[in-house]
Scaffold this active site. Structure first.
Site, PDB file in Angstrom:
ATOM      1  N   HIS A  33       4.172  -0.275  -4.878  1.00  0.00           N
ATOM      2  CA  HIS A  33       5.620  -0.508  -4.947  1.00  0.00           C
ATOM      3  C   HIS A  33       6.152  -0.998  -3.611  1.00  0.00           C
ATOM      4  O   HIS A  33       5.432  -1.036  -2.617  1.00  0.00           O
ATOM      5  CB  HIS A  33       6.350   0.799  -5.297  1.00  0.00           C
ATOM      6  CG  HIS A  33       6.254   1.185  -6.730  1.00  0.00           C
ATOM      7  ND1 HIS A  33       7.312   1.126  -7.584  1.00  0.00           N
ATOM      8  CD2 HIS A  33       5.204   1.624  -7.463  1.00  0.00           C
ATOM      9  CE1 HIS A  33       6.929   1.515  -8.790  1.00  0.00           C
ATOM     10  NE2 HIS A  33       5.649   1.836  -8.750  1.00  0.00           N
ATOM     11  N   GLU A  64      10.132  -5.979  -6.129  1.00  0.00           N
ATOM     12  CA  GLU A  64       9.281  -5.489  -5.050  1.00  0.00           C
ATOM     13  C   GLU A  64       8.112  -6.437  -4.812  1.00  0.00           C
ATOM     14  O   GLU A  64       6.940  -6.106  -5.010  1.00  0.00           O
ATOM     15  CB  GLU A  64       8.815  -4.062  -5.377  1.00  0.00           C
ATOM     16  CG  GLU A  64       9.998  -3.099  -5.418  1.00  0.00           C
ATOM     17  CD  GLU A  64       9.704  -1.750  -6.064  1.00  0.00           C
ATOM     18  OE1 GLU A  64      10.646  -0.950  -6.199  1.00  0.00           O
ATOM     19  OE2 GLU A  64       8.552  -1.490  -6.442  1.00  0.00           O
ATOM     20  N   HIS A 115       8.074  -3.088 -10.711  1.00  0.00           N
ATOM     21  CA  HIS A 115       9.437  -3.437 -10.328  1.00  0.00           C
ATOM     22  C   HIS A 115       9.430  -4.847  -9.763  1.00  0.00           C
ATOM     23  O   HIS A 115       8.907  -5.077  -8.674  1.00  0.00           O
ATOM     24  CB  HIS A 115       9.964  -2.435  -9.296  1.00  0.00           C
ATOM     25  CG  HIS A 115      10.159  -1.066  -9.863  1.00  0.00           C
ATOM     26  ND1 HIS A 115       9.897   0.088  -9.168  1.00  0.00           N
ATOM     27  CD2 HIS A 115      10.584  -0.677 -11.097  1.00  0.00           C
ATOM     28  CE1 HIS A 115      10.153   1.130  -9.941  1.00  0.00           C
ATOM     29  NE2 HIS A 115      10.563   0.688 -11.115  1.00  0.00           N
ATOM     30  N   GLU A 165       4.100   2.954  -1.406  1.00  0.00           N
ATOM     31  CA  GLU A 165       5.345   2.276  -1.080  1.00  0.00           C
ATOM     32  C   GLU A 165       5.176   1.483   0.211  1.00  0.00           C
ATOM     33  O   GLU A 165       4.760   2.022   1.219  1.00  0.00           O
ATOM     34  CB  GLU A 165       6.466   3.309  -0.869  1.00  0.00           C
ATOM     35  CG  GLU A 165       6.748   4.197  -2.071  1.00  0.00           C
ATOM     36  CD  GLU A 165       7.697   3.538  -3.068  1.00  0.00           C
ATOM     37  OE1 GLU A 165       8.117   2.382  -2.835  1.00  0.00           O
ATOM     38  OE2 GLU A 165       8.010   4.195  -4.086  1.00  0.00           O
TER      39      GLU A 165
HETATM   40 ZN    ZN Z   1       9.277   0.474  -7.203  1.00  0.00          ZN
END
Ligand code: ZN
Length: 1130
Positions: A908, A814, A811, A993
């Protein structure tokens, strides 16, 4: 048998053979009174539980029946009726089906009739109104009351300001508000012109109620308007009646009055709700960048937005009234199909195709002579150009741009400044955590950070010298602040001058920066292919970034900051005299929009990862900004990165990014954006810092269209608003959502890493996984230790090392994931003894950027095809999602040769939560959470997926176990984590994350992440992998001994940690459950009933009834006149 039981028995007639009617009728007046008295006493001292028991035994029905029975006589007996009404209200509040029961037992009609009869008898009327209030709390019953004329009745009672009967008026207004929750009632109210009438009533009470004694009446009247405004026709009526102007002027004078809070919050909700919806000030919401990619059906020309699209804003209301059902559970998304959870589908491609990945695992076959002599690979073919440049810094560079090889990985004795032993930082954190004084509003946060930070800008004396030279030289800030990529290589004189000039700058002003080199960056940027053919570089990426020595605290949110902003928005609508509305930057209109002579700010974003589509000057120091949708898409606006210049000093500028899409953001919970000042960099402080104040994020009045049809979707956009005071006048600054990290930065970093390693010890191979759709190379990195010797034993040990696979940045928005990855890579090649052990025991396969095209083109979420690549893992295609296809292919290949990785992790960034945490996969936890009926007892599951997060919880300051989750959602079936777990059988398959914001636990509690903390997390992740291996049964004796030696050599903190670690498997972390954010102080949304709206809470009504019951003996005296004193409504 008590009276209470008698009454209850009488209600539950189906249990008794006695008949309800006859039993009730058989009671004489005295008995009924006695029962009511007793019940009143019982329930006034009892708890809710007592009332609920009574309801469960049919108490509501009994009371309602008694009401109907008593009221239907020719001259109703108020001695019975008044206590009965009080009981009804009290019990009805707790009975969800009360309205329905009242309807069935025909209690509505009799109550309405009694109310009409008592219009001039306030005490009796008040009691009837209480009952109506409770009946109307069911929307369907409310609608029935409306049909029977209840609204007209109560509106008659609500008079303009008076000192008399105010309790009746208040209750009437509350009944009306409750009735207007029904849409059919609201519609009737609009048709009968209630809106201007209610506005006048409210204005009258507001003007006369100077002592604020009647706030509940004013509030109830506003609630009526709020409910009507849920209808489109209601909003139109409100606007036509000048409602915006009236409420806006009312609220101006009372914003600072705490006691008026109940009124202010409703006014704001009404103003937001009624603000006319409009399209974004864009010709089309399709991305300003489009790129011909395979597999996209060239759609009809992008649809142009017109006002008509918004004429009907897809009226959200259905016609029928219904009581809202409970919201459905999130657990609906959990996968409960055991087959889907546990089956391993076969290969998604022909087996022979896997052979191509053999070439990416040369370490398994290659002989080491070959590797030694290999002069680097094709990724470095621009090397020649770069090395020919006379400025190429070498390890021996006098400016010390790089640490030399010995420092980084060779001589273990030397302490490397950036890499002090990782073990010594375990759970302590690198931040020196001196929380600097809280910044007040309007203060220059940039300066503040530095003035409190002796580590940066220590050379105080020459700072002023350089400052002076800025003024003397009159440098061309434009050329410096956004250098041309071609500057150093062009032949044209103009750019050559710039080139020399930049050389000069670099020589005079560049601080030595570890793992960065501007010249190499420029060379890499030239090879980077972008949709818009970028010719400029963002200065921060080119020049480099030095993390500040300590992390910055989160921003304390000022109370009321959002409402001030919303009122400013309203003022734009109704007092537009100072509105400039001038487009000062636009990707869609590429002619020069900016006259540099004017006083306004200048914007620019046409560089790698840049994302700003349009800037509109709204007021002198306020700008509306729109960010670009992802390439070939109409959505995903969240990431931003742009340059702004031409600012004045000490002026607070306000920026509103008006087309954000996510429904909430950490910007509401202490997060700030990031700023990089070119002048600060030239002064020796090349640092991205958190900046901005008066930040909030809220739903605005711009409407979204649904993709495809173009019809208005009814969804709105969100505004991120912030104020910035820039550190210097006439500076060029870069503002970004988060610390940028471009593809060119990655390629630069990899080359420098490769050069930095001691090739005798570190095996570091950089190769191309595949080409992206945009024509960029997706790098694949292999890191391990060189074999001890070329003896057969050592080669065997080398080839048998287990694999660890780490990926990141699928992504593009990010960027925090890239900083974590940077930390991982630097740590793995470092001389830290832990890193050495890791290299000697594992082979790391790392794909640091799975979506280079998205990163380059400033996307937030998607690839060039406008699709989320982390939803493509189930069946990726080689020519549509090449990076996913080959990443998966490589994993399949490793599996096919019996070498599936111990751990797979995809890095992420998380926009809604704090801290760093893992998502993993567990069948049992998923089924258990979903309360699936399948027996889980005979399902065998290895719980080893929990070990790594538990270890990281103990080790890494930023990490917390309490946010980790191991549930498998259907909507995530096509993510890397789930596919690698399910198809390749990697039980430790994770998403890691990292918050965009910071931590609310551990050593970094209350701090926002800097790049240093993120990089540290990347290193700690590696340490976690080592500890995981030590705890596993398969750990070799040799590794155990060496690790023990290493760990024992460390401080007690380490022993402490190891003890904790050995005991940690018993139970989950001790950290308190750190769940999602608490409800925001101010509502982000305004469409739904907000938490601050206490209509649903009946404790207030309870209190009134109670009060009345106490005073009743002092008289029904309040026997009022006939109401002639009441003014007629104007
Ligand atoms: Zn992500």
């Amino acid at each position: 048998m008590t009276w209470f039981e008698i009454l209850l028995r009488s209600a539950s007639c189906d249990e008794e053979d006695g008949d309800l009617l006859s039993l009730q009728s058989s009671l004489d007046r005295e008995s009924i009174l006695a029962i009511l008295q007793l019940l009143g006493d019982l329930l006034s001292v009892g708890t809710d539980r007592r009332i609920r028991y009574m309801i469960s035994k049919g108490g509501s029905e009994a009371l309602l029946w008694t009401l109907v029975d008593t009221a239907r006589t020719a001259s109703p007996d108020y001695v019975i009726l008044l206590p009965l009404f009080r009981l009804l209200a009290k019990v009805g509040l707790r009975d969800k089906k009360f309205g329905q029961k009242a309807l069935e037992l025909e209690a509505l009609d009799v109550t309405l009739i009694l109310a009409r009869k008592n219009l001039c008898h306030s005490q009796n009327l008040l009691h009837c109104l209480w009952a109506l209030r409770v009946f109307a709390s069911s929307v369907t019953t409310g609608a029935m009351l409306g049909i029977n004329g209840a609204m007209e009745l109560v509106l008659k009672v609500i008079t303009p300001h008076t000192q008399k009967h105010t309790q009746v008026i208040r209750t009437a207004a509350e009944v009306l508000a409750a009735l207007l929750k029904s849409k059919s009632n609201s519609r009737r109210a609009v048709n009968r012109s209630y809106v201007p009438h209610l506005l006048r009533l409210h204005q009258d009470w507001h003007n006369h109620d100077t002592a604020n004694s009647f706030i509940p009446i004013r509030r109830a009247l506003l609630l009526c308007l709020k409910h009507i405004a849920k209808l489109r026709s209601g909003r139109e009526a409100f606007l036509a009646a000048q409602g915006m102007e009236i409420l806006f002027s009312i609220i101006q004078n009372c914003l600072d009055d705490q006691s008026l809070e109940p009124v202010i919050s409703i006014v704001l909700q009404i103003l937001r709700q009624c603000y006319p919806k409009s399209p974004l000030p864009l010709l089309t919401t399709s991305s300003a960048y489009s790129f011909p990619v395979p597999g996209i059906i060239t759609s009809e020309a992008p649809r142009v937005l017109t006002e008509e699209d918004y004429e009907d804003d897809g009226e959200e209301e259905e016609d029928k009234d219904s009581d809202s059902e409970d919201v459905k559970e999130e657990d609906d998304d959990l996968e409960t199909d055991v087959n889907k959870l546990s089956s391993k589908p076969g290969l998604d491609r022909p087996e022979e195709e896997l052979m191509q990945y053999k070439a990416m695992c040369l370490e398994l076959s290659c002989s080491f002579e070959e590797l030694e002599s290999k002069p680097g690979d094709d990724l470095n073919s621009d090397e020649t150009e770069y090395t020919n440049h006379h400025h190429i810094p070498t390890a021996a560079s006098p400016k010390g741009l790089f640490l030399n090889k010995d420092q980084i990985s060779g001589g273990q004795e030397k302490e490397v400044p950036v890499q002090t032993s990782l073990l010594s930082r375990v759970k302590m954190g690198r931040s020196s955590i001196h929380l600097t004084s809280k910044r007040g509003p309007g203060m220059n946060s940039y300066r503040n950070v530095h003035s409190n930070d002796p580590g940066i800008g220590s050379s105080g004396s020459d700072v002023s010298d350089v400052q002076a030279s800025f003024l003397e030289d009159g440098w061309d800030m434009d050329a410096i602040s956004c250098p041309r990529i071609s500057a150093s290589f062009s032949n044209s004189t103009k750019t050559r001058e710039t080139a020399e000039f930049i050389d000069q700058l670099l020589q005079t002003h560049l601080k030595p920066m570890v793992f960065h080199d501007p010249y190499l960056y420029m060379a890499k940027a030239r090879r980077t292919r972008s949709v818009a053919d970028f010719t400029m570089m963002a200065f921060p990426d080119f020049w480099g970034h030095c993390p500040p020595l300590s992390a910055q605290p989160m921003l304390q949110r000022k109370c009321g900051v959002q409402r001030i902003k919303i009122l400013e928005d309203v003022r734009r609508l109704i007092q537009p005299s100072d509105i400039i509305n001038k487009v000062v930057f636009s990707l869609d209109e590429p002619w020069p929009l900016q006259d540099t002579a004017s006083d306004c700010l200048q914007f620019f974003s046409v560089f790698e990862s840049g994302n700003l589509r349009k800037a509109i000057q709204v007021r002198e120091f306020e700008y509306d900004l729109l960010v670009n949708a992802d390439v070939n898409s109409t959505q995903h606006q969240q990431w931003f990165y742009f340059k702004v210049s031409g600012m004045r000093a000490a002026v607070p500028y306000r920026f509103n990014i008006i087309n954000c899409e996510k429904p909430n953001s950490q910007f509401n919970y202490g997060m700030q954006l990031t700023l990089y000042s070119v002048k600060e960099a030239l002064l020796g402080r090349p640092t991205w810092v958190r900046t901005g104040y008066d930040i909030c994020y809220y739903k605005n009045h711009y409407l979204q269209r649904t993709a495809g049809t173009g019809a208005a979707s009814g969804k709105c956009y969100y505004t991120l608003t912030f104020a910035v005071t820039f550190p210097h006048a006439e500076d060029a600054c870069y503002l970004a959502y988060h610390y940028p990290y471009t593809y060119s930065a990655l390629m630069t970093h990899l080359d420098i890493l490769e050069k930095s390693v001691n090739r005798k010890q570190v095996y570091f191979r950089q190769e191309v996984l595949c080409q992206t759709l945009g024509g960029n190379s997706c790098p694949l990195v292999t890191i391990t230790a060189m074999p001890e010797s070329d003896s057969a034993d050592h080669l065997e040990q080398f080839r048998q090392r287990p694999y660890q696979v780490i990926t990141a940045r699928v992504h593009p928005g990010e960027s925090n994931a890239s900083w974590v990855m940077k930390g991982t890579l630097e740590f793995l090649v470092s001389s830290d003894p832990v890193a050495r052990l890791l290299r000697e025991n594992f082979i790391f396969k790392i794909i640091p950027m799975l979506n280079p095209d998205g990163v380059i083109n400033g996307n937030h979420r998607c690839s060039l095809r406008g699709e989320d690549l982390n939803r493509q893992w189930l069946s990726p295609s080689a020519h549509l999602q090449p990076t996913i296809y080959h990443a998966k292919g490589l994993l399949h290949y490793l599996g096919s040769i019996g070498r599936r990785p111990t751990v797979f992790c995809d890095f992420h960034g998380h926009s809604q939560k704090k801290n760093v945490f893992l998502y993993g996969c567990s069948i049992k936890e998923t089924l258990w959470q979903a309360e699936a009926t399948v027996g889980t007892s005979n399902l065998l599951e290895d719980v080893s997926y929990r070990t790594l997060p538990k270890i990281l919880d103990k080790l890494a300051p930023a990490f917390t176990m309490s946010s980790c989750s191991f549930l498998v959602e259907k909507s995530r079936a096509s993510t890397a984590r789930v596919v690698v777990w399910r198809e390749m059988g990697v039980s430790r398959s994770y998403t890691m994350e990292s918050s965009y914001c910071g931590c609310n636990q551990g050593p970094y509690q209350g701090l926002q992440f800097g790049t240093g903390e993120l990089e540290e997390m990347g290193a700690m992740f590696c340490l976690g992998l080592l500890v995981l291996e030590l705890k596993s049964g398969s750990c070799s004796h040799q590794l155990l001994t060496r690790a023990a030696a290493l760990l024992n050599a460390e401080e007690e903190s380490l022993d402490f940690y190891l003890q904790r670690c050995s005991s940690c498997s018993s139970n989950s972390s001790t950290a308190s459950e750190l769940d999602d954010e608490p409800p925001c102080l101010e509502e982000i949304e305004y469409g739904t009933d907000s938490s601050s709206d206490q209509e649903g809470s009946f404790s207030e009504l309870d209190r009134q009834i109670q009060e009345c019951a106490f005073h009743k003996d002092e008289g029904e005296e309040e026997e009022e006149g006939t109401g002639q004193g009441r003014k007629a409504i104007p």
